[in-house]
Scaffold this motif. Structure first.
Motif, PDB file in Angstrom:
ATOM      1  N   GLY A  52       0.443  -1.238   0.319  1.00  0.00           N
ATOM      2  CA  GLY A  52      -0.269  -0.145  -0.049  1.00  0.00           C
ATOM      3  C   GLY A  52       1.189   1.411  -0.270  1.00  0.00           C
ATOM      4  O   GLY A  52       1.871   0.939   0.356  1.00  0.00           O
ATOM      5  N   TYR A  54       0.269   5.664  -0.049  1.00  0.00           N
ATOM      6  CA  TYR A  54      -1.165   6.524   0.503  1.00  0.00           C
ATOM      7  C   TYR A  54      -1.493   6.755  -1.014  1.00  0.00           C
ATOM      8  O   TYR A  54      -2.718   7.737  -1.401  1.00  0.00           O
ATOM      9  N   GLY A  56      -1.602   5.556  -3.760  1.00  0.00           N
ATOM     10  CA  GLY A  56      -2.368   3.523  -3.848  1.00  0.00           C
ATOM     11  C   GLY A  56      -2.119   2.355  -3.792  1.00  0.00           C
ATOM     12  O   GLY A  56      -1.493   2.563  -2.778  1.00  0.00           O
ATOM     13  N   PHE A  57      -1.438   1.043  -4.678  1.00  0.00           N
ATOM     14  CA  PHE A  57      -0.912   0.360  -3.850  1.00  0.00           C
ATOM     15  C   PHE A  57      -0.127  -0.497  -5.252  1.00  0.00           C
ATOM     16  O   PHE A  57      -0.266   0.106  -6.520  1.00  0.00           O
ATOM     17  N   MET A  81      -4.230   3.460   2.928  1.00  0.00           N
ATOM     18  CA  MET A  81      -4.335   2.402   2.139  1.00  0.00           C
ATOM     19  C   MET A  81      -3.693   0.818   2.738  1.00  0.00           C
ATOM     20  O   MET A  81      -2.576   0.464   2.305  1.00  0.00           O
ATOM     21  N   ILE A  83      -3.081  -2.547   2.965  1.00  0.00           N
ATOM     22  CA  ILE A  83      -4.328  -3.109   2.114  1.00  0.00           C
ATOM     23  C   ILE A  83      -4.432  -5.008   3.246  1.00  0.00           C
ATOM     24  O   ILE A  83      -3.596  -5.089   3.320  1.00  0.00           O
ATOM     25  N   GLY A  92      -8.428  -1.909   0.165  1.00  0.00           N
ATOM     26  CA  GLY A  92      -7.739  -0.950   0.810  1.00  0.00           C
ATOM     27  C   GLY A  92      -8.491  -0.154   1.808  1.00  0.00           C
ATOM     28  O   GLY A  92      -9.345   0.317   0.734  1.00  0.00           O
ATOM     29  N   VAL A  94      -9.585   4.450   3.018  1.00  0.00           N
ATOM     30  CA  VAL A  94      -9.553   5.181   3.015  1.00  0.00           C
ATOM     31  C   VAL A  94      -9.423   5.929   4.386  1.00  0.00           C
ATOM     32  O   VAL A  94     -10.596   6.160   4.419  1.00  0.00           O
ATOM     33  N   CYS A 103     -11.199   7.196  -8.156  1.00  0.00           N
ATOM     34  CA  CYS A 103      -9.564   7.649  -8.289  1.00  0.00           C
ATOM     35  C   CYS A 103      -8.971   8.869  -8.458  1.00  0.00           C
ATOM     36  O   CYS A 103      -7.796   8.704  -8.246  1.00  0.00           O
ATOM     37  N   TYR A 132     -10.011  -1.563 -10.324  1.00  0.00           N
ATOM     38  CA  TYR A 132     -11.069  -0.903  -9.047  1.00  0.00           C
ATOM     39  C   TYR A 132     -12.572  -1.132  -9.359  1.00  0.00           C
ATOM     40  O   TYR A 132     -13.521  -0.893 -10.488  1.00  0.00           O
TER      41      TYR A 132
END
Length: 446
Positions: A52, A54, A56-57, A81, A83, A92, A94, A103, A132
């Motif tokens: 993960g 901040y 995304g991943f 994130m 994960i 994930g 948030v 996104c 997603y």
């Protein structure tokens, strides 16, 4: 050593690696440029690691750990994130209020009713092109989360931990003594929804102790992190002001069975880990929130530390001892107990753990009143990023230790020690560190 002051000459040079002789630094895979913020938590499945960030991943191919490489990165901002992975799905957290769930979202105050935060669900069947597929909004967002699969594998429950209520926030008002439970049908993840928001603290929980860092104690307003042990029907929650045990034999209706507080030394109950037979639980204290230099003589060995509790036949917890890394850190180095996992050695309690800029530590807590560091890996101060560097998580998976460094990327380490080498024969198909599995029935021993 814990009582000895660190001299300037004892602090490694910025970026310099120092380690115990029984650890080999296998490789560091730099953080992908597309992910412009810090790395966070990790999960593993098969030959892949999920890290993960901040922003995304990323998915890494770890089939040959020496040649670990990035397969893909998903840019989808919204910290932090946290994960996890299950089947073809990645989840994930948030905990960053956004103007929508996409996104392409941007930050927007939680005081705006239309703002969104919560869980994101991705389909990762195609590792090069994750999709997603679903968002689920939760009260106060999702700081961390924990997977609890049902016994038939048809559904996976997500226990969402969140905190920071404010009466100015329409979806995060006080009191916030709850967790959110999301039910995800594995074959129809698009229908995932919140099915319950159980109140774990009907009496309001620990009220906290007023005071500035380092002497204040956090109040309980929900939980920071939960570790589940589904095959044993139990979970442990680190809930800011206290630690709890839960009966999760009915995963839709968790029930608190025991509570423990430490009003002398613990400032912020951060995370929990069971030993393999669940006769013991480790809670960590994130004194200073991970942005302070707490690994020094002034703070001492009992704050910002691990605390070990035995779980008795009556289900209640008894304190046994603290552990904190014995290596003092520089005043620019954020350092405190953080995320780790067991190393699967039969008959022993051994754990690898991240300490931010304190690095990665391997601790034998078989005698919890006298836990001992048996290996370590760390770098000198992250000079460009004072108080914002180091390892967020360090986990053992199928023969190697993986560490997610805030700024540098993914570290791969190899531990070679007669006390832990039997673990090399224990293989797992999956590791979500907050969803523990026993290693009794896994793999074989060489």
């Amino acid at each position: 050593m814990a009582g000895l002051p660190a001299h300037a000459a004892d602090i490694p040079a910025p970026g310099e690696i120092v380690k115990s002789p029984n650890i080999t630094h296998v490789t560091t895979v730099p953080k992908p440029e597309a992910l412009a913020d810090i790395n966070t938590d990790m999960a593993f499945q098969g030959d892949y690691a999920y890290v993960g960030n901040y922003y995304g991943f990323s998915i890494y191919d770890i089939k040959n750990p020496k040649k670990t490489k990035v397969v893909s990165s998903v840019v989808c901002p919204g910290g932090q994130m946290d994960i996890s992975v299950y089947g073809d799905l990645v989840f994930g957290s948030v905990d960053s209020s956004r103007n929508d769930d996409s996104c392409n979202s941007t930050g927007q105050s939680a005081a705006v009713k239309e703002s969104w935060e919560g869980m994101r669900i991705f389909d990762v069947r195609d590792k090069r092109n994750p999709r997603y597929i679903k968002s689920v909004e939760t009260n106060c967002g999702s700081h961390t989360h924990t997977l609890v699969p049902d016994r038939k594998g048809k559904n996976v429950y997500i226990y969402v931990s969140s905190y920071g209520p404010n009466d100015a926030f329409p979806d995060c008002k006080t009191p916030h003594d709850l967790i959110s439970i999301i039910k995800v049908p594995v074959k129809d993840p698009g229908s995932a929804t919140v099915i319950a928001t159980p109140n774990l603290f009907p009496d309001g929980g620990f009220p906290g102790v007023p005071g500035a860092y380092p002497n204040g104690k956090s109040a309980t307003t929900g939980c920071h992190d939960i570790t589940a042990y589904p095959e044993k029907g139990i979970a442990a929650g680190a809930c800011m002001g206290e630690g709890i045990l839960m009966d999760i034999s009915d995963p839709e209706n968790p029930r608190v069975t025991a509570t423990v507080r430490d009003e002398v030394n613990f400032a912020f109950w951060h995370s929990a880990t069971f030993n393999n037979d669940a006769s013991r639980v480790i809670f960590t204290d994130e004194l200073g929130g991970g942005t302070r230099a707490t690994c020094n003589e002034a703070i001492g060995p009992n704050r910002g530390a691990n605390a070990y509790y035995d779980i008795g036949a009556d289900g209640q917890m008894t304190f046994r001892g603290y552990f904190k890394i014995p290596r003092h850190q520089d005043a620019t180095e954020n350092c405190v107990a953080h995320n780790g996992s067991l190393i699967p050695v039969k008959g022993k309690d051994i754990m690898v753990q991240a300490w931010y800029q304190g690095g990665i530590s391997v601790v034998d807590f078989t005698d919890p009143g006298n836990a001992q560091e048996i290996a370590f890996f760390e770098r000198g101060p992250d000079a460009p990023n004072p108080l914002s560097g180091g390892h967020w998580s360090a986990y053992y998976y199928n023969g190697h230790i993986y560490g997610s460094d805030f700024n540098l990327g993914l570290d791969v380490l190899k531990l070679n020690d007669p006390r832990t080498n039997k673990a090399n024969g224990v293989k797992f198909d999956i590791l979500n560190a907050q969803t523990q599995e026993s290693y009794r029935d896994h793999g074989h021993k060489h």
